[in-house]
Enzyme design. Structure first.
Site, PDB file in Angstrom:
ATOM      1  N   LYS A 130      49.344 125.875  -5.532  1.00 15.79           N
ATOM      2  CA  LYS A 130      48.702 124.751  -6.235  1.00 15.79           C
ATOM      3  C   LYS A 130      49.666 123.591  -6.186  1.00 15.79           C
ATOM      4  CE  LYS A 130      45.527 126.777  -9.472  1.00 15.79           C
ATOM      5  NZ  LYS A 130      45.955 127.613 -10.585  1.00 15.79           N
ATOM      6  N   HIS A 133      50.598 118.862 -10.269  1.00 14.04           N
ATOM      7  CA  HIS A 133      49.821 117.707 -10.715  1.00 14.04           C
ATOM      8  C   HIS A 133      50.382 117.135 -12.004  1.00 14.04           C
ATOM      9  CE1 HIS A 133      47.635 119.866 -13.806  1.00 14.04           C
ATOM     10  NE2 HIS A 133      47.452 120.836 -12.940  1.00 14.04           N
ATOM     11  N   HIS A 136      51.767 118.943 -14.989  1.00 12.35           N
ATOM     12  CA  HIS A 136      53.088 119.575 -15.023  1.00 12.35           C
ATOM     13  C   HIS A 136      54.201 118.606 -15.372  1.00 12.35           C
ATOM     14  CE1 HIS A 136      51.286 122.882 -12.542  1.00 12.35           C
ATOM     15  NE2 HIS A 136      51.944 123.546 -13.461  1.00 12.35           N
TER      16      HIS A 136
HETATM   17  N1  ARG Z   1      52.496 129.198 -14.699  1.00 15.27           N
HETATM   18  C1  ARG Z   1      51.968 128.976 -16.019  1.00 15.27           C
HETATM   19  C2  ARG Z   1      50.985 127.804 -15.999  1.00 15.27           C
HETATM   20  O1  ARG Z   1      51.102 126.933 -15.159  1.00 15.27           O
HETATM   21  C3  ARG Z   1      53.048 128.660 -17.029  1.00 15.27           C
HETATM   22  C4  ARG Z   1      54.040 129.762 -17.240  1.00 15.27           C
HETATM   23  C5  ARG Z   1      54.845 129.530 -18.465  1.00 15.27           C
HETATM   24  N2  ARG Z   1      55.875 130.515 -18.673  1.00 15.27           N
HETATM   25  C6  ARG Z   1      55.660 131.755 -19.099  1.00 15.27           C
HETATM   26  N3  ARG Z   1      56.709 132.547 -19.222  1.00 15.27           N
HETATM   27  N4  ARG Z   1      54.480 132.201 -19.411  1.00 15.27           N
HETATM   28  O2  ARG Z   1      50.125 127.764 -16.850  1.00 15.27           O
END
Ligand code: ARG
Length: 569
Positions: A130, A133, A136
Site C-alpha cells: 500500500k 498516504h 500515515h
Molecule cells: N499497520 C497498522 C495500520 O496501518 C498499524 C500497526 C500499528 N502497530 C501495532 N503494533 N499494531 O493500521
C-alpha cells in the site's frame, strides 16, 4: 545548571534558613516551581501549600517567611502572594543567567543525562503493498518527534516500524501476480502496480470462482514458508519499503527495527499456550477468545475457527517479545484513535496474563484524522493523497515562494526542501494530537502564520543579523535587555526545557512546536521594536547574545520535531 535548578537551590536555602526544622524531603525541588502565566506575578513562583501540614502553619505565613529569607543579589524581590513565594529577578541578572545557560549548552540546552530507561516506539508501521498516504502522516511524524524528545531527555529509544506484512490479501496478490503480472511491470510500476493487481483480483473474483481458491492456496504457501511464495512476497515487501524509504529519507526518519506482523508468525505459540494455561482462553463458535465482558469490552479474538491468528494475537506476541528483547520501561503505540479498542483489549489481556507492566508501561498514543483541503480521506472513493506527492507539492510551492521573496538565494532547492517538508511536519505537530487535522496549503505554507516557514524565517533572520554583526570586542552589558520585549523572549527561552519535559510527559510534541513558535513570535516583536545593532558596543553585544540564543533554541525546537532550520531562505 539551568535557571530552574538555581532558583530551586536559592529557595531551598531560604526555606532552610526560615524553617530549620523542615525535613530535607520537603524542601523546594525544581519540579515544584511554577512559572506564573503573567509576568506581573514574578519570574518563578513556589507554592507553599504542601508545607502547611509539616509546619502546621497557613501557606501565606510560610510564603512570607521564605520570601523574607530569599535575599540574594539576583533577587529583585520576593513576596508572598496568596501562599506562593513570588520571585522577581533583577532583569539584567536574569538576562545574563538565561543567556549564559543557553549559549553554554547549545544544542544540548534542556538535555538531561542518560537515565538508563528505555522507550520502545511503534510508529509509522506501514502496510505492505500500500502506498504511504496522508493518513500515515501523523504516526510517522509524531513517532519521529517523540523519539527525538525522549532521547533528548536521556532515554534510550527503540523505533519500530511494525510492518503490516501479514494477511490473506497477500495470497490474493500473489495469485493475481501469477496470472497477470510480471517482474518488469511490478518493478516499473512499484507499489501502484501491486495495488492495481489487487484491484483486478477483486474485479474478476466474482466471475471466476477458481481465483479465490488460488488466493487461498498462495496464502497457505506463504504460511508454510514455501520458497516460491516467500520469494515473491519478499520482493513485494522490498518494493514497498523502497518506496517508503524515499519518504523516510526526505523526512530524515530512521528505524531500529522493521519487525512487523510476519515476524511474529512463529512466536504466537507461547501466547496461546500461556493463555490456555492461565485459563483465559474460551471457545466461542469454534474460535478462541479472551472474554472481556467484566471490563465492558467485546471479547478479544485470538484464534479463528480455521486456526488462523489475528492482529491482536500478533500484538500480544509482539509486546512480550519487545519486553524480553528491550526490557522497556515504556512502550508507545503511535496509532490512530480508531484502534483505541484494539489496544485497550491487548493491554487488558496482557494484564490478565499477569503482566502488571502492561498497565503502566504501555500506552496507545492516539491521534485524530487528517483531511485534505476540507475533504476526508477514503481509500474506497479513491480520494487518497499520497505522502510522496504531498511532499513534492510542498517543495514546489515553497520553491515558488522563495523565488519570489529571495530570487538571488544560493541553494534554493535545498531551502525549498527544508521549507516545504517543514511546513507539512509543523502543521501536523502544531495542535494537540487527538484533534483532527485539516490540511490546507495556504495555511501550512503561509510565511506569516503559525507555521513552519514562519519559524524557519525567524531563524534565518537571526542568522542574517548575526552574519552582519562584527565582533565589537566589548563585554556584554545585560542592562540593555531589561525592556519588556527582551524580557518576554528571555522568559520563553528559560521555560523551553519545561516544554520538552511536558511534551514527553504527555507524549505530545505539540508542546515543543508551540514553545518554538512562541519564541519566534516574541523575538519578532522584539526585532520590530528594538534595534539590535546599535552604537553602544556592550549593549549590542548583549542583544546579539539574545539573538544567538533565540537562533539556537529555534534550531533545537525544530530539530526535536524533525524540521530543518536553513540559515538562509
Ligand atoms: N499497520 C497498522 C495500520 O496501518 C498499524 C500497526 C500499528 N502497530 C501495532 N503494533 N499494531 O493500521
Amino acid at each position: 545548571m539551568d535557571m530552574r535548578q538555581s532558583v530551586a537551590e536559592l529557595l531551598r536555602e531560604a526555606a532552610r534558613a526560615a524553617f530549620p526544622q523542615l525535613p530535607e524531603a520537603e524542601l523546594p525541588q525544581p519540579a515544584m516551581l511554577e512559572v506564573p502565566p503573567d509576568s506581573e506575578l514574578g519570574d518563578f513562583a513556589f507554592p507553599c501549600f504542601r508545607l502547611s501540614k509539616a509546619l502546621r502553619m497557613a501557606p501565606p505565613a510560610i510564603a512570607q517567611q521564605i520570601a523574607g529569607a530569599a535575599n540574594r543579589p539576583e533577587v529583585a524581590s520576593a513576596q508572598n502572594v496568596g501562599g506562593y513565594v513570588n520571585l522577581f529577578f533583577h532583569r539584567a541578572n536574569f538576562a545574563q543567567n538565561v543567556l549564559e545557560d543557553v549559549l553554554a549548552r547549545g544544542r544540548d540546552y534542556g538535555r538531561e543525562p542518560e537515565n538508563g530507561r528505555t522507550v520502545v516506539l511503534d510508529y509509522s508501521s506501514i502496510n505492505i503493498a500500500k502506498r504511504f498516504h496522508i493518513g500515515h502522516l501523523s504516526t510517522t511524524m509524531l513517532g519521529n518527534s517523540l523519539k527525538r524528545i525522549y532521547a533528548h531527555l536521556g532515554w534510550r529509544t527503540v523505533g519500530i516500524n511494525h510492518l503490516g506484512d501479514w494477511g490473506t490479501q497477500f495470497g490474493k496478490m500473489i495469485a493475481a501476480f501469477k496470472r497477470w503480472g510480471d517482474w518488469e511491470m511490478v518493478e516499473k510500476g512499484g507499489v501502484d502496480a501491486l495495488t492495481a493487481l489487487y484491484v483486478r483480483f477483486h474485479q474478476e473474483e466474482e466471475g471466476d470462482p477458481c481465483l479465490l481458491e488460488e488466493g487461498r492456496a498462495w496464502f497457505r504457501r506463504i504460511e508454510e514458508g514455501d520458497p516460491e511464495a516467500a520469494e515473491i512476497f519478499g520482493r513485494f515487501k522490498e518494493l514497498t519499503l523502497k518506496d517508503a524509504q524515499k519518504v523516510y529519507d526526505l523526512l530524515g526518519i530512521t528505524f531500529d527495527s522493521y519487525n512487523g506482523e510476519a515476524f511474529f508468525n512463529d512466536k504466537m505459540g507461547r501466547v496461546i499456550d500461556e493463555l490456555r494455561e492461565k485459563g483465559l482462553l474460551e471457545e466461542s463458535e469454534g474460535a478462541f477468545v479472551v472474554d472481556l465482558e467484566a471490563y465492558k469490552m467485546p471479547p478479544c479474538l485470538i484464534l479463528k475457527s480455521d486456526g488462523a491468528t489475528l492482529y491482536a494475537t500478533r500484538d500480544l506476541a509482539a509486546a512480550l517479545w519487545r519486553k524480553d528483547t528491550y526490557h522497556f520501561d515504556k512502550c508507545l503505540y503511535v496509532v490512530a484513535y480508531q484502534q483505541n479498542l484494539h489496544f485497550r483489549q491487548v493491554f487488558k489481556v496482557l494484564e490478565l496474563m499477569g503482566y502488571g507492566w502492561a498497565k503502566d508501561q504501555m500506552e496507545h498514543v492516539a491521534f485524530g484524522m487528517v483531511s485534505y483541503e476540507g475533504q476526508a480521506m477514503s481509500t474506497r472513493e479513491g480520494n487518497v493523497v499520497h505522502l510522496d506527492e504531498l511532499l513534492a507539492r510542498a517543495q514546489e510551492k515553497a520553491l515558488s515562494v522563495i523565488e519570489e521573496k529571495s530570487p538571488g538565494l544560493p541553494g534554493k532547492a535545498d531551502a525549498a526542501r527544508a521549507v516545504g517538508v517543514g511546513a507539512v511536519i509543523f502543521t501536523t505537530l502544531l495542535n494537540s494530537r487527538i484533534k483532527d487535522i485539516d490540511f490546507w496549503w495556504d495555511r501550512a505554507l503561509n510565511f506569516d502564520g503559525d507555521t513552519g516557514p514562519y519559524v524557519q524565517y525567524t531563524h534565518a533572520r537571526c542568522c542574517s543579523v548575526l552574519r552582519k554583526a562584527e565582533d565589537n570586542g566589548a563585554a556584554p552589558d545585560y542592562r540593555a535587555l531589561t525592556d519588556d520585549e527582551a524580557q518576554a523572549v528571555l522568559r520563553l527561552l528559560s521555560r523551553f526545557p519545561e516544554a520538552i519535559r511536558q511534551a514527553q510527559k504527555d507524549n505530545e510534541p505539540s508542546a515543543v512546536t508551540r514553545a518554538t513558535l512562541d519564541v519566534a513570535k516574541a523575538f519578532n516583536k522584539y526585532y520590530y521594536e528594538r534595534r539590535i545593532l546599535d552604537a553602544d558596543a556592550p549593549g549590542t553585544k548583549a542583544r546579539l547574545a539574545l539573538t544567538r540564543a533565540v537562533r539556537n533554541v529555534i534550531e533545537l525546537g525544530l530539530s526535536l520535531i524533525g524540521v530543518k532550520a536553513p540559515e538562509q531562505m
